[in-house]
Scaffold this motif. Sequence first.
Motif, mmCIF file in Angstrom:
data_model
loop_
_atom_site.group_PDB
_atom_site.id
_atom_site.type_symbol
_atom_site.label_atom_id
_atom_site.label_comp_id
_atom_site.label_asym_id
_atom_site.label_seq_id
_atom_site.Cartn_x
_atom_site.Cartn_y
_atom_site.Cartn_z
ATOM 1 N N GLN A 252 0.838 -1.205 0.000
ATOM 2 C CA GLN A 252 0.000 0.000 0.000
ATOM 3 C C GLN A 252 0.873 1.254 0.000
ATOM 4 O O GLN A 252 0.602 2.212 -0.738
ATOM 5 C CB GLN A 252 -0.916 0.014 1.230
ATOM 6 C CG GLN A 252 -1.985 -1.052 1.255
ATOM 7 C CD GLN A 252 -2.818 -0.974 2.533
ATOM 8 O OE1 GLN A 252 -2.844 0.050 3.215
ATOM 9 N NE2 GLN A 252 -3.490 -2.069 2.858
ATOM 10 N N ARG A 312 -10.561 -7.364 6.376
ATOM 11 C CA ARG A 312 -9.794 -6.797 5.253
ATOM 12 C C ARG A 312 -8.387 -6.486 5.744
ATOM 13 O O ARG A 312 -8.061 -6.673 6.922
ATOM 14 C CB ARG A 312 -10.458 -5.516 4.743
ATOM 15 C CG ARG A 312 -10.628 -4.453 5.834
ATOM 16 C CD ARG A 312 -11.580 -3.351 5.413
ATOM 17 N NE ARG A 312 -11.907 -2.464 6.516
ATOM 18 C CZ ARG A 312 -11.354 -1.289 6.743
ATOM 19 N NH1 ARG A 312 -10.394 -0.850 5.938
ATOM 20 N NH2 ARG A 312 -11.735 -0.540 7.753
ATOM 21 N N ASP A 359 -8.062 1.132 -1.552
ATOM 22 C CA ASP A 359 -8.641 0.549 -2.760
ATOM 23 C C ASP A 359 -7.650 -0.431 -3.376
ATOM 24 O O ASP A 359 -6.666 -0.043 -4.011
ATOM 25 C CB ASP A 359 -8.989 1.661 -3.759
ATOM 26 C CG ASP A 359 -9.627 1.109 -5.027
ATOM 27 O OD1 ASP A 359 -9.977 -0.093 -5.037
ATOM 28 O OD2 ASP A 359 -9.781 1.866 -5.990
ATOM 29 N N GLU A 360 -7.928 -1.720 -3.218
ATOM 30 C CA GLU A 360 -7.028 -2.743 -3.739
ATOM 31 C C GLU A 360 -7.136 -2.902 -5.248
ATOM 32 O O GLU A 360 -6.385 -3.684 -5.844
ATOM 33 C CB GLU A 360 -7.267 -4.081 -3.034
ATOM 34 C CG GLU A 360 -6.891 -4.054 -1.556
ATOM 35 C CD GLU A 360 -6.587 -5.436 -1.013
ATOM 36 O OE1 GLU A 360 -6.745 -6.426 -1.750
ATOM 37 O OE2 GLU A 360 -6.179 -5.515 0.161
ATOM 38 N N ASN A 361 -8.031 -2.194 -5.870
ATOM 39 C CA ASN A 361 -8.140 -2.233 -7.332
ATOM 40 C C ASN A 361 -7.139 -1.291 -8.009
ATOM 41 O O ASN A 361 -7.084 -1.222 -9.235
ATOM 42 C CB ASN A 361 -9.558 -1.876 -7.769
ATOM 43 C CG ASN A 361 -10.566 -2.934 -7.347
ATOM 44 O OD1 ASN A 361 -10.280 -4.130 -7.428
ATOM 45 N ND2 ASN A 361 -11.725 -2.500 -6.861
ATOM 46 N N SER A 362 -6.391 -0.572 -7.207
ATOM 47 C CA SER A 362 -5.394 0.336 -7.761
ATOM 48 C C SER A 362 -4.401 -0.439 -8.619
ATOM 49 O O SER A 362 -3.917 -1.513 -8.240
ATOM 50 C CB SER A 362 -4.649 1.050 -6.628
ATOM 51 O OG SER A 362 -3.485 1.676 -7.109
ATOM 52 N N ALA A 363 -4.076 0.109 -9.773
ATOM 53 C CA ALA A 363 -3.147 -0.558 -10.695
ATOM 54 C C ALA A 363 -1.755 -0.678 -10.089
ATOM 55 O O ALA A 363 -0.980 -1.574 -10.455
ATOM 56 C CB ALA A 363 -3.079 0.219 -12.011
ATOM 57 N N LYS A 366 0.264 -4.213 -5.947
ATOM 58 C CA LYS A 366 0.619 -5.558 -6.417
ATOM 59 C C LYS A 366 1.073 -6.406 -5.235
ATOM 60 O O LYS A 366 2.266 -6.589 -4.983
ATOM 61 C CB LYS A 366 1.726 -5.473 -7.470
ATOM 62 C CG LYS A 366 1.302 -4.684 -8.712
ATOM 63 C CD LYS A 366 2.455 -4.513 -9.685
ATOM 64 C CE LYS A 366 2.019 -3.692 -10.899
ATOM 65 N NZ LYS A 366 3.135 -3.458 -11.848
ATOM 66 N N ASP A 408 -6.318 -14.646 -0.860
ATOM 67 C CA ASP A 408 -7.762 -14.491 -1.073
ATOM 68 C C ASP A 408 -8.561 -15.357 -0.104
ATOM 69 O O ASP A 408 -9.623 -14.925 0.391
ATOM 70 C CB ASP A 408 -8.128 -14.860 -2.511
ATOM 71 C CG ASP A 408 -7.639 -13.826 -3.519
ATOM 72 O OD1 ASP A 408 -7.331 -12.689 -3.093
ATOM 73 O OD2 ASP A 408 -7.569 -14.152 -4.713
ATOM 74 N N THR A 471 -8.314 6.160 -2.262
ATOM 75 C CA THR A 471 -7.784 5.572 -3.487
ATOM 76 C C THR A 471 -6.290 5.841 -3.591
ATOM 77 O O THR A 471 -5.783 6.838 -3.074
ATOM 78 C CB THR A 471 -8.481 6.161 -4.736
ATOM 79 O OG1 THR A 471 -8.316 7.575 -4.714
ATOM 80 C CG2 THR A 471 -9.951 5.800 -4.717
#
Length: 472
Positions: A252, A312, A359-363, A366, A408, A471
């Motif tokens: 993060q 989370r 926001d774990e959808n951030s490009a 990783k 996951d 984000t």
Amino acid sequence: MVAIDQCEHCEADLKAFPAAIVDSETRRRINPLLALINPDPRIHEPASSLLDHRLRDLDRGIAFELAIRLSALCDVPGNLPVRSKLKTLPLPQKLAFLSRAASILRSWPDEWHREIHDTVHAIGILEAAQRFQGFRDGVSRGTFPAGLRPALEKHIPEIVNSKPSFYSTLKFFPTLIGVAETQKRLGLRPKEFAALHQAGFINAKVSATRGHRISAAFEAAEIDVLANNLRDRVDVATVAEKIGSTHAAVDQLVALGLVTEVDHPIVKAHHKRKQILPSSFELMLQKLHSNKCTMREPTISLRALLQGIGGREKPIGPIFREMLGKALPYSIEPRGKMLIDQVHIPKKDAARVRKMHFDENSARFKPEMRISQRDAIIILNITPPAMSVAMNSIFVAYVHDDKKLDRDAVLNVAMSRISRSEINSRWIDDLRQISPDFSVINLPKIDALGRDRAAVEAYFGDSVDQEIPSTA
């Protein structure tokens, strides 16, 4: 002009030899060498007296042979002519050969060192190593004149006394280093080095293969740059340990630009885990310390506060960004080794911090898809004994050979379970007032990981869905 038909020494018929004019300067350079093998004492004795004092113990014939053989070793075309072959050379090459031999004797050993250095650089490491080996083989087989071997062993031991090889030839190339030195400078074990070399991350300046053995030389300056890249990094696990967080929490920080990942190809190839630039981590810590406040109100440690965040990953990135941006006041106390033990947040801000979300959808985010039991314990807010039970029951299908867990799977379980430590952290005041008997209110433990999250949050009227988005 008087014709000379016969050699006064060997009585050979000179009419059978081609006539040629040799200039006086060339004769001046060569004559001291040729004089050594002249049988006339009036000629060879003055020539012997001109030898360097380190060579005067040699027989004059051996001194001549030494010069001829060393001149042959320095012969760039590679035909290694000796006296029998010397006669067949064209006159210009023959004179150059003799001039070099004479110079080697005249300025011993400096001229020899210069000549062999220039020769090795002209023909390269591979041919030089082969030439040295051929020379040594000739010495070993006894094909050189009697008495020459002791002279060679005494005056050029670096070639004669030790087995010449690819690596022994490197001494003529001060900017190049061999495999052993390269491994040492890079701090790599042989297998690690071999893998990186074969993958093209460490490039040899020159290499040779003999059977299964590979010899290689590397540019020292280039290796030192690679070594610095390999050293100038800190493992994500070390950063996580210093913070008191999971590896994904460090991811993060990378995604938010608070620390910098080392992006050098050789570092990524050598290390399976993410590597952090130490200076970026130290800079973040310095900024955190410079932005700290002196608290005059009730506070809660970041560790205790984070225990109240479940289902989370802990939003370490957003929390630290708020702290660095002075949007979240905090103090740093000298308590414990981990940063989450030292950082204290005003209690009035605890609820807002608990609702922060990354926001774990951030490009740029990783994370590792396999996590350690330590990270799972932090995510689930449980104890190591509880984790041991879960490893043999709940997570038994998600454990890999390296004892790592599917991230996951851990997050999915975290969304359905809530531990007692999380309950205590989130609703400590309510618990002091009601001291609930969970079995009476129909909220029994489901397993070692805790109770049904949705039911507990419904009972206390709070949900993980009530979050403050953030984000990357």
